[in-house]
Design a protein around this motif. Structure first.
Motif, short mmCIF file in Angstrom:
data_model
loop_
_atom_site.label_atom_id
_atom_site.label_comp_id
_atom_site.label_asym_id
_atom_site.label_seq_id
_atom_site.Cartn_x
_atom_site.Cartn_y
_atom_site.Cartn_z
N GLN A 78 9.41 -4.58 -1.22
CA GLN A 78 10.45 -3.89 -1.93
C GLN A 78 9.87 -3.95 -3.22
OE1 GLN A 78 14.66 -4.56 -1.15
NE2 GLN A 78 13.86 -5.19 0.78
N GLU A 79 9.14 -4.75 -3.78
CA GLU A 79 8.91 -4.81 -5.31
C GLU A 79 8.08 -3.57 -5.59
OE1 GLU A 79 10.70 -8.26 -3.97
OE2 GLU A 79 8.64 -7.72 -3.09
N MET A 80 7.20 -3.71 -4.66
CA MET A 80 5.87 -2.37 -4.97
C MET A 80 6.63 -1.13 -4.58
SD MET A 80 2.70 -3.94 -2.99
CE MET A 80 1.50 -2.96 -3.76
N LEU A 81 7.37 -0.98 -3.90
CA LEU A 81 8.16 0.22 -3.64
C LEU A 81 8.83 0.60 -5.05
CD1 LEU A 81 9.59 0.05 -0.05
CD2 LEU A 81 7.76 1.78 -0.85
N GLN A 82 9.65 -0.46 -5.55
CA GLN A 82 10.24 -0.21 -6.74
C GLN A 82 9.43 0.40 -7.95
OE1 GLN A 82 12.59 -3.71 -7.25
NE2 GLN A 82 14.50 -2.71 -7.70
N LEU A 83 8.37 -0.62 -8.02
CA LEU A 83 7.53 -0.20 -8.99
C LEU A 83 6.91 1.35 -8.92
CD1 LEU A 83 5.53 -0.94 -11.36
CD2 LEU A 83 4.10 -2.04 -9.98
N ALA A 84 6.49 1.69 -7.70
CA ALA A 84 6.02 3.02 -7.32
C ALA A 84 7.01 4.10 -7.89
CB ALA A 84 5.68 3.34 -5.94
N GLY A 85 8.43 3.76 -7.41
CA GLY A 85 9.59 4.76 -7.63
C GLY A 85 9.66 4.82 -9.23
N LYS A 86 9.50 3.64 -9.92
CA LYS A 86 9.38 3.67 -11.20
C LYS A 86 8.65 4.74 -12.04
CE LYS A 86 10.22 0.72 -15.38
NZ LYS A 86 9.83 -0.60 -15.60
N LYS A 87 7.37 4.25 -11.75
CA LYS A 87 6.23 5.16 -12.23
C LYS A 87 6.35 6.35 -11.97
CE LYS A 87 3.78 1.73 -14.12
NZ LYS A 87 3.53 1.76 -15.26
N LEU A 88 6.66 6.68 -10.67
CA LEU A 88 6.90 8.26 -10.42
C LEU A 88 8.00 8.86 -11.03
CD1 LEU A 88 5.85 7.90 -6.60
CD2 LEU A 88 4.59 9.03 -8.24
N GLY A 89 9.04 8.00 -11.06
CA GLY A 89 10.03 8.57 -11.76
C GLY A 89 10.38 8.86 -13.12
N THR A 90 9.55 7.69 -14.03
CA THR A 90 9.68 8.10 -15.46
C THR A 90 8.40 8.71 -15.96
OG1 THR A 90 8.75 5.92 -15.50
CG2 THR A 90 11.10 6.02 -15.39
N ALA A 91 7.48 9.09 -15.18
CA ALA A 91 6.19 9.66 -15.68
C ALA A 91 6.43 10.75 -16.48
CB ALA A 91 5.30 10.02 -14.68
N SER A 92 6.03 11.18 -17.77
CA SER A 92 6.19 12.15 -18.32
C SER A 92 5.35 13.54 -17.81
CB SER A 92 5.96 12.20 -19.80
OG SER A 92 4.62 11.69 -19.95
N SER A 93 4.16 12.89 -17.09
CA SER A 93 3.53 14.13 -16.52
C SER A 93 2.89 13.50 -14.99
CB SER A 93 2.57 14.86 -17.11
OG SER A 93 1.57 13.54 -17.69
N LEU A 94 3.03 14.23 -14.19
CA LEU A 94 2.74 13.62 -12.78
C LEU A 94 1.83 14.50 -11.90
CD1 LEU A 94 2.96 11.60 -10.30
CD2 LEU A 94 5.15 12.90 -9.84
N VAL A 95 0.71 14.20 -11.32
CA VAL A 95 -0.25 15.24 -10.32
C VAL A 95 -0.12 14.19 -9.39
CG1 VAL A 95 -2.25 15.92 -9.62
CG2 VAL A 95 -1.37 16.33 -11.88
N CYS A 96 0.21 14.86 -7.87
CA CYS A 96 -0.20 14.03 -6.81
C CYS A 96 -1.01 14.94 -6.03
CB CYS A 96 1.31 14.24 -5.78
SG CYS A 96 2.47 13.10 -6.48
N THR A 97 -2.10 14.41 -5.31
CA THR A 97 -3.02 15.10 -4.54
C THR A 97 -2.89 14.51 -2.99
OG1 THR A 97 -4.66 13.38 -4.85
CG2 THR A 97 -4.69 14.96 -6.31
N THR A 98 -3.36 15.28 -2.12
CA THR A 98 -3.18 14.89 -0.87
C THR A 98 -4.60 15.34 0.01
OG1 THR A 98 -2.30 16.88 -0.43
CG2 THR A 98 -0.66 15.06 -0.38
N LEU A 99 -4.88 14.69 0.87
CA LEU A 99 -6.13 15.06 1.75
C LEU A 99 -5.85 14.55 3.20
CD1 LEU A 99 -8.54 17.02 1.55
CD2 LEU A 99 -10.06 15.04 1.10
#
Lengths: 808, 142
Positions: free
Chosen positions: A290-311
């Protein structure tokens, strides 16, 4: 652009100075590095990077550096082959071979109808080839059965983009990767599948500390090792993770409500679909704390710019399209699209798979036209000067559906171009059995595992021996000039397709030849006209301009334009009912929506947020097959090694298959490093050496898919399941069940035999023998004890890439 | 003509219900998808069959939409059923014998759908039918 300076990577083997360097583009991965082919005495003798190309500024990856060896391989095919009555492939003339194909095509059409001919091409060809396939396939043969090996690698890219934005075309580009604050690589092992782009990211990170990198992968890959945050989730839980992160972002209010209300539809249903995904539930299902999920959620949620790649970790997994749509949802609810450093960047795997989609060789009609919209069908009929009634209406059938059709006797001709499905298709024994029962044409430079089922083989030109364009992962159209003539007797894919069209006498409604162009450049000019006004508008591109500017990113509208770094800068999406490339599908079942259903959504230029429902993989470990199996790529080889296997350097770096096993699992099973083990699934088995370490998590094994010779038992796709994603129909290679078995002989201890003596007899170390038998004390063996002896120990070093370059 | 169409779709509905009943006891991801698809097909059939009593109502655009949904869901559930068959064989699932009983139902459904497509072609015309029914169900001749 990140690169501070150029670095011209080169790999040349020439006796004497090179005669000339010819402008080209790498033909390996989807990054699309600019390069030059070295020519000496009419042969390609090497390659160097193009210092001025913005994508790579001279750099090349290991496969790119070594791709030219295949051109000079002594076993190039130089004559067509036809299988005779004795079952042997024997040389034939081009006339003989093409006449056989034409006769078979006519017979199939007559006996089984228009949907009895399948063309299965590749993501490594040229846009001009794909457009010609589209024209021949749809206006000539009138078949729906146009597909490619892109179905196996990036069909999901297309479908997720259609679902959310109404058209193909990845919104962000590499320029956005250069600018973003947070980069999430979701199921994307970039360090091994796109080394130059990874180096570009890491060089910026070294200089600036950005981007913050989140890597989602069930394996601890080289990419994951460089991550700021590695989310090592359980196999098959991508959507569970994304739902949890999205719910967290919603809960924290890290959304752009103005953007959502103005530029999207479907928010309420989407929100409702993720509400149950609390941190606790998500942690339980994905195995991430849950801690890591929270951290990821925070990083993704507060980023001023975001790129996600997939493969492939996303595309070849359960819920593939839903996972990618979830990523699109994330960008949309945060308003992170159409702005510098922002957007989803759904990658491609192959150098030109995007071009195949754009040109209509697979998927929809050329230039992103909707095969179920009569307006678009009418447009195509006018552009091609054919009767509207002759054009097939409706979507294509993917390769796995085609396999079923072959099993049902519905396909009379299967034309395979530039791909090796007998190694790359999942559950390959089923696929082989099917192809054994239909007429197969294989177009390839070499004999491959697939030519084993071919009735006709046509030898074709390789990179450097033909001219054309490719489209990389970020919409860049790159040019490849012809450097040398192909070997005598060899033709290009383009020439063969034109010849076929002529022999079949395909004509337009005025009884003129359907295909009037005769060179790739003329073909490209025709495609430009087809693309006018469509999302991929290329009217501003010429070959000359591509060479001058080192690639251009579509759309390129008008002579002055130098391309488009990112899509949707105006937040207008291609969801108007008469313009959209697709009426979309039900996000869960994949049922195509009707035109009326789509129109009733009233998207009208707004992006579509879809509900994302998690469904566990269709096959999961059980008592009989207690391990997860996943497959994937190595940095040293490309696909089935038709090209890279012929490079001495690459061959030595990775010579054979193996199975990667977690250290704890190996200990529990008393498997030792390098020991030959049997990996079995409900479909088949292989025997490969064990590579023990911590790259895979407990309960998961990894087998590279490159090694598929019929002479050995090491093909990953002997084991894989052939279920598909409901929307993209992409096979779920990443989640199968398997078991591991030791292959041992027994040794009964005789009088006076020590462990050291016994180990020596079998070429083992004492440590290996101890580990294999879980012996704590080597002095406690007694006469009559039976020891297990591993059948074989094979060294599986697989060097990491960049051994001679300092770790960034 | 609409009477014949009504008969075709009534037969499709019978098979749909048999399938739903047949898979009801079992849990599997492939069946979750199939169930959703067959449920939607059933709802469309239950809406459109009564309307086919009447030529005027049969021409309603909502009927055309539901007809498309019926065919499209067959296109979804047919490969899912085959996939479930493979899953049963591979993992020796307890539903194996049930699959064998259910396996013929979707091919049988296809036959009725092809009959329906033939009638629909007469009603809508050769061109228009293509935008209602997938070409895989429209007979080449007749």
């Amino acid at each position: 652009m990140t690169w501070n300076k150029e670095r011209i990577d080169q790999n040349v083997y020439s006796q004497g100075e090179v005669d000339k360097w010819v402008y080209s583009t790498c033909n390996i991965c989807s990054v699309g590095c600019g390069c030059y082919a070295a020519v000496k005495d009419g042969k390609i003798v090497g390659i160097k990077g193009n210092a001025n190309h913005p994508i790579n500024r001279g750099r090349l990856g290991p496969k790119g550096e070594n791709q030219w060896h295949a051109n000079n391989a002594p076993d190039r095919l130089t004559t067509p082959l036809i299988r005779n009555e004795e079952g042997r492939l024997v040389p034939a003339s081009w006339d003989e071979a093409m006449n056989v194909i034409v006769e078979k095509a006519r017979q199939s059409l007559k006996e089984k109808g228009t949907n009895s001919i399948a063309i299965y091409s590749t993501g490594q060809g040229f846009l001009e080839d794909y457009y010609t396939i589209a024209k021949i396939g749809r206006a000539g043969l009138r078949t729906h059965l146009l597909d490619a090996n892109t179905r196996l690698c990036t069909a999901t890219t297309e479908f997720c983009l259609l679902q959310s934005f109404g058209a193909d075309g990845t919104p962000a580009s590499f320029d956005d990767v250069d600018q973003t604050d947070v980069l999430m690589l979701f199921g994307h092992n970039l360090a091994e599948t796109g080394t130059v782009l990874f180096e570009r990211i890491m060089e910026r990170k070294k200089q600036t500390g950005k981007p913050y990198m989140i890597v989602v992968d069930p394996r601890k890959t080289l990419t994951a090792k460089e991550a700021d945050l590695h989310l090592q989730l359980y196999p098959g839980t991508n959507v569970a993770l994304l739902n949890g992160l999205t719910n967290e972002i919603l809960k924290n209010g890290h959304i752009d409500m103005d953007f959502i209300q103005t530029y999207t539809i479907g928010f309420d249903n989407m929100k409702h679909s993720v509400e149950e995904w609390t941190l606790e539930k998500t942690a339980d299902v994905t195995g991430i704390s849950q801690e890591m999920l929270q951290l990821a959620g925070k990083k993704l949620g507060t980023a001023s710019s975001l790129v996600c790649t997939t493969l492939q970790g996303t595309y070849q997994s359960a819920d593939a399209t839903t996972a990618c749509v979830a990523i699109n949802n994330l960008h949309l609810i945060r308003g992170m699209i159409g702005k510098p450093g922002c957007g989803p960047l759904h990658m491609a795997g192959q150098p030109s798979s995007s071009a195949n989609r754009t040109a209509g060789g697979v998927g929809t009609y050329p230039a992103h036209r909707n095969p179920t919209n009569p307006t678009h069908i009418k447009e195509m009929a006018e552009l091609w000067n054919v009767e509207m009634e002759t054009l097939p209406v409706g979507p294509e059938k993917g390769i796995e559906e085609q396999i079923s059709m072959i099993e049902d006797g519905e396909i009379g001709l299967f034309w395979n171009i530039g791909t090796n499905p007998m190694v790359s298709l999942p559950n390959r024994q089923r696929a082989k059995k099917a192809l054994d029962h239909t007429f197969v044409v294989v177009q390839d430079p070499f004999l491959t595992e697939t030519t084993a089922v071919a009735d006709v083989v046509l030898p074709v030109a390789l990179w450097g021996e033909k001219e054309g364009t490719m489209e990389n992962a970020d919409r860049t159209i790159n040019l490849l000039r012809k450097a040398v003539e192909p070997p005598e007797g060899v033709k290009t894919d383009f020439e063969i397709l034109l010849d076929f069209a002529k022999r079949m006498d395909f004509r337009d409604k005025d009884a003129q030849p359907l295909i009037t162009y005769s060179t790739p450049e003329e073909c490209f000019e025709e495609f430009k006209r087809i693309s006018k006004g469509r999302p991929c508008d290329m009217t501003g591109i010429t070959y000359e301009k591509l060479e001058k500017h080192n690639g251009l990113r579509w759309p390129v509208i008008g002579e002055e334009s130098l391309g488009t770094p990112r899509l949707y800068a105006d937040f207008k999406f291609h969801t108007d009912v008469e313009y959209t490339q697709s009426f979309t599908k039900d996000q869960f079942t994949g049922r195509a929506l009707t035109k009326k259903e789509f129109a009733d959504k009233n998207a009208n230029g707004r992006a579509i947020l879809h509900p994302t429902r998690y469904l566990p993989p269709a096959e999961q470990p059980n008592d009989a097959f207690p391990m997860w199996l996943t497959t994937g790529r190595l940095v040293w080889h490309w696909h089935t090694r038709t090209k890279t296997g012929r490079s001495p350097y690459l061959h030595v770096a990775a010579q054979h298959g193996y199975v990667e096993i977690n250290t704890e699992d190996a200990k529990h099973l008393s498997i030792v490093q390098g020991e030959l083990v049997r990996v079995s699934s409900p479909r088949g088995w292989i025997e490969v050496p064990a590579k023990i370490g911590d790259a895979v998590q407990k309960g998961l094994v990894f087998v590279p898919f490159h090694f598929g010779s019929w002479a050995k038992k090491e093909a990953a796709n002997e084991l894989t399941v052939d279920f598909v994603d409901p929307l993209s129909k992409q096979p779920t290679f990443k989640q199968s069940a398997c078991k591991l078995e030791k292959i041992r002989r027994e040794h009964e201890v005789n009088t006076g035999e020590s462990l050291e003596f016994i180990a020596g007899q079998y070429g083992l170390t004492v440590e290996d023998l101890k580990a294999a038998n879980q012996l704590k004390n080597p002095y406690l063996i007694q006469m009559g004890d039976v020891l297990e002896i591993p059948l074989s120990i094979i060294n599986v070093p697989i060097p990491p890439y960049m051994p001679y370059r300092q770790k960034i | 003509m609409t009477q014949r169409l009504q008969n075709c779709f009534s037969n499709v509905l019978t098979l749909n219900k048999q399938l739903l009943e047949g898979i009801a006891p079992f849990e599997h991801s492939l069946l979750t998808l199939m169930r959703a698809s067959l449920d939607e097909q059933k709802q469309s059939l239950e809406r459109l069959i009564p309307l086919l009593n009447n030529e005027e109502k049969a021409a309603d655009p909502s009927v055309r939409k539901d007809i498309s949904i019926v065919f499209l869901n067959h296109e979804v559930s047919n490969p899912l059923l085959r996939a479930w068959g493979r899953a049963n064989a591979w993992m020796d699932l307890p539903s194996k014998s049930n699959f064998e009983k259910l396996a013929p139902l979707l091919p049988e459904m296809k036959n009725y759908l092809e009959d329906a497509a033939s009638i629909l072609r007469q009603m809508y015309g050769t061109e228009e039918i293509k935008y209602v029914v997938s070409s895989y169900y429209i007979p080449a001749k007749g």
